[in-house]
Scaffold this active site. Structure first.
Site, PDB file in Angstrom:
ATOM      1  CE  LYS A   9      -3.907  -2.307   2.285  1.00 57.59           C
ATOM      2  NZ  LYS A   9      -4.913  -2.230   3.376  1.00 57.59           N
ATOM      3  CE1 TYR A  49      -9.297  -2.880   0.480  1.00 54.01           C
ATOM      4  CE2 TYR A  49      -8.523  -0.801  -0.438  1.00 54.01           C
ATOM      5  CZ  TYR A  49      -8.284  -1.971   0.267  1.00 54.01           C
ATOM      6  OH  TYR A  49      -7.021  -2.232   0.746  1.00 54.01           O
ATOM      7  NE  ARG A 102      -2.303  -5.989   6.837  1.00 54.66           N
ATOM      8  CZ  ARG A 102      -3.412  -6.563   6.379  1.00 54.66           C
ATOM      9  NH1 ARG A 102      -3.946  -7.590   7.040  1.00 54.66           N
ATOM     10  NH2 ARG A 102      -3.997  -6.111   5.287  1.00 54.66           N
ATOM     11  CG  ASN A 112      -3.638  -2.560   6.806  1.00 54.96           C
ATOM     12  OD1 ASN A 112      -3.482  -2.091   5.690  1.00 54.96           O
ATOM     13  ND2 ASN A 112      -4.691  -3.275   7.140  1.00 54.96           N
ATOM     14  CG  HIS A 115      -5.044  -6.066  -0.608  1.00 56.25           C
ATOM     15  ND1 HIS A 115      -6.245  -6.223   0.028  1.00 56.25           N
ATOM     16  CD2 HIS A 115      -5.112  -6.808  -1.740  1.00 56.25           C
ATOM     17  CE1 HIS A 115      -7.020  -7.017  -0.720  1.00 56.25           C
ATOM     18  NE2 HIS A 115      -6.350  -7.381  -1.793  1.00 56.25           N
ATOM     19  CD  GLU A 126      -8.672  -8.682  -4.072  1.00 52.77           C
ATOM     20  OE1 GLU A 126      -7.536  -9.125  -3.789  1.00 52.77           O
ATOM     21  OE2 GLU A 126      -9.546  -8.437  -3.216  1.00 52.77           O
TER      22      GLU A 126
HETATM   23  P1  ATP Z   1      -7.006  -5.832   2.912  1.00 55.08           P
HETATM   24  O1  ATP Z   1      -8.325  -6.073   2.208  1.00 55.08           O
HETATM   25  O2  ATP Z   1      -6.501  -4.420   2.763  1.00 55.08           O
HETATM   26  O3  ATP Z   1      -5.992  -6.868   2.583  1.00 55.08           O
HETATM   27  P2  ATP Z   1      -8.003  -7.167   5.194  1.00 55.08           P
HETATM   28  O4  ATP Z   1      -8.572  -8.141   4.214  1.00 55.08           O
HETATM   29  O5  ATP Z   1      -7.098  -7.711   6.262  1.00 55.08           O
HETATM   30  O6  ATP Z   1      -7.228  -6.024   4.471  1.00 55.08           O
HETATM   31  P3  ATP Z   1     -10.578  -5.938   5.297  1.00 55.08           P
HETATM   32  O7  ATP Z   1     -11.606  -6.299   6.287  1.00 55.08           O
HETATM   33  O8  ATP Z   1     -10.744  -6.395   3.886  1.00 55.08           O
HETATM   34  O9  ATP Z   1      -9.174  -6.373   5.886  1.00 55.08           O
HETATM   35  O10 ATP Z   1     -10.455  -4.349   5.316  1.00 55.08           O
HETATM   36  C1  ATP Z   1      -9.868  -3.674   4.228  1.00 55.08           C
HETATM   37  C2  ATP Z   1      -9.038  -2.527   4.733  1.00 55.08           C
HETATM   38  O11 ATP Z   1      -9.895  -1.571   5.316  1.00 55.08           O
HETATM   39  C3  ATP Z   1      -8.048  -2.899   5.833  1.00 55.08           C
HETATM   40  O12 ATP Z   1      -6.809  -3.338   5.336  1.00 55.08           O
HETATM   41  C4  ATP Z   1      -7.905  -1.600   6.578  1.00 55.08           C
HETATM   42  O13 ATP Z   1      -6.895  -0.784   6.013  1.00 55.08           O
HETATM   43  C5  ATP Z   1      -9.252  -0.927   6.395  1.00 55.08           C
HETATM   44  N1  ATP Z   1     -10.057  -1.101   7.593  1.00 55.08           N
HETATM   45  C6  ATP Z   1     -10.633  -2.252   8.032  1.00 55.08           C
HETATM   46  N2  ATP Z   1     -11.294  -2.034   9.183  1.00 55.08           N
HETATM   47  C7  ATP Z   1     -11.125  -0.724   9.474  1.00 55.08           C
HETATM   48  C8  ATP Z   1     -11.568   0.127  10.525  1.00 55.08           C
HETATM   49  N3  ATP Z   1     -12.315  -0.333  11.526  1.00 55.08           N
HETATM   50  N4  ATP Z   1     -11.189   1.430  10.489  1.00 55.08           N
HETATM   51  C9  ATP Z   1     -10.440   1.909   9.478  1.00 55.08           C
HETATM   52  N5  ATP Z   1      -9.982   1.165   8.450  1.00 55.08           N
HETATM   53  C10 ATP Z   1     -10.329  -0.129   8.447  1.00 55.08           C
HETATM   54 MG    MG Z   2      -9.702  -7.593   2.540  1.00 56.38          MG
END
Ligand code: ATP
Ligand code: MG
Length: 137
Positions: A9, A49, A102, A112, A115, A126
């Protein structure tokens, strides 16, 4: 062979973590099948997203992921989808184990570092969003 989509990211690119993250996947034994440094157009970010469209953090998420270049990759290998998720650690870096990407480099859930696709369906979707067929070797 199984493939997944992994992306450093904007925070990870800015902090010069691309090399380290690529090295972790190489050392694990996965094969790099595609890679590029790119800026994500807003429409692509919103589609990528899309599952989070109704979440309160959706706007922030799209703003962040479009805030600077990302390093998009396709990795290949046995069980690479689940393995990549393990190597990344929990979504919230403050809960991610040391030794994970992470856990080692992140502080906040918004920034974080990395992805990775969360299922075979997400991986296929994706990879298709970010790469042309001929860019995946
Ligand atoms: P990613 O999809 O980025 O790999 P992930 O699959 O671990 O991450 P997801 O639940 O898909 O997590 O959430 C997507 C992204 O949204 C997270 O990586 C994070 O940056 C952001 N995110 C998730 N929860 C929160 C929250 N409560 N507040 C702010 N940002 C959040
Ligand atoms: Mg995700």
């Amino acid at each position: 062979m199984e493939k997944t989509f992994v992306m450093v990211k904007p925070d990870g690119v800015q902090r010069n973590l691309v090399g380290d993250i690529v090295a972790r996947f190489e050392r694990k034994g996965f094969k790099l099948a595609g890679a590029k440094l790119m800026s994500i157009p807003t429409a692509l970010a919103e589609e990528h997203y899309g599952e989070h469209k109704e979440k309160p953090f959706f706007g922030e998420l799209v703003d962040f992921i479009t805030s600077g270049p990302v390093f998009a990759m396709v990795w290949e290998g046995d069980n690479v989808i689940a393995n990549a998720r393990q190597m990344m650690g929990k979504t919230n870096p403050s809960e991610a184990m040391p030794g994970t990407i992470r856990g080692d480099y992140g502080l906040t859930v918004g920034k974080n570092v990395v992805h990775g696709s969360d299922s075979p369906e997400s991986a296929e979707r994706e990879i298709g969003l970010f790469f042309q067929q001929e860019e995946v070797l």
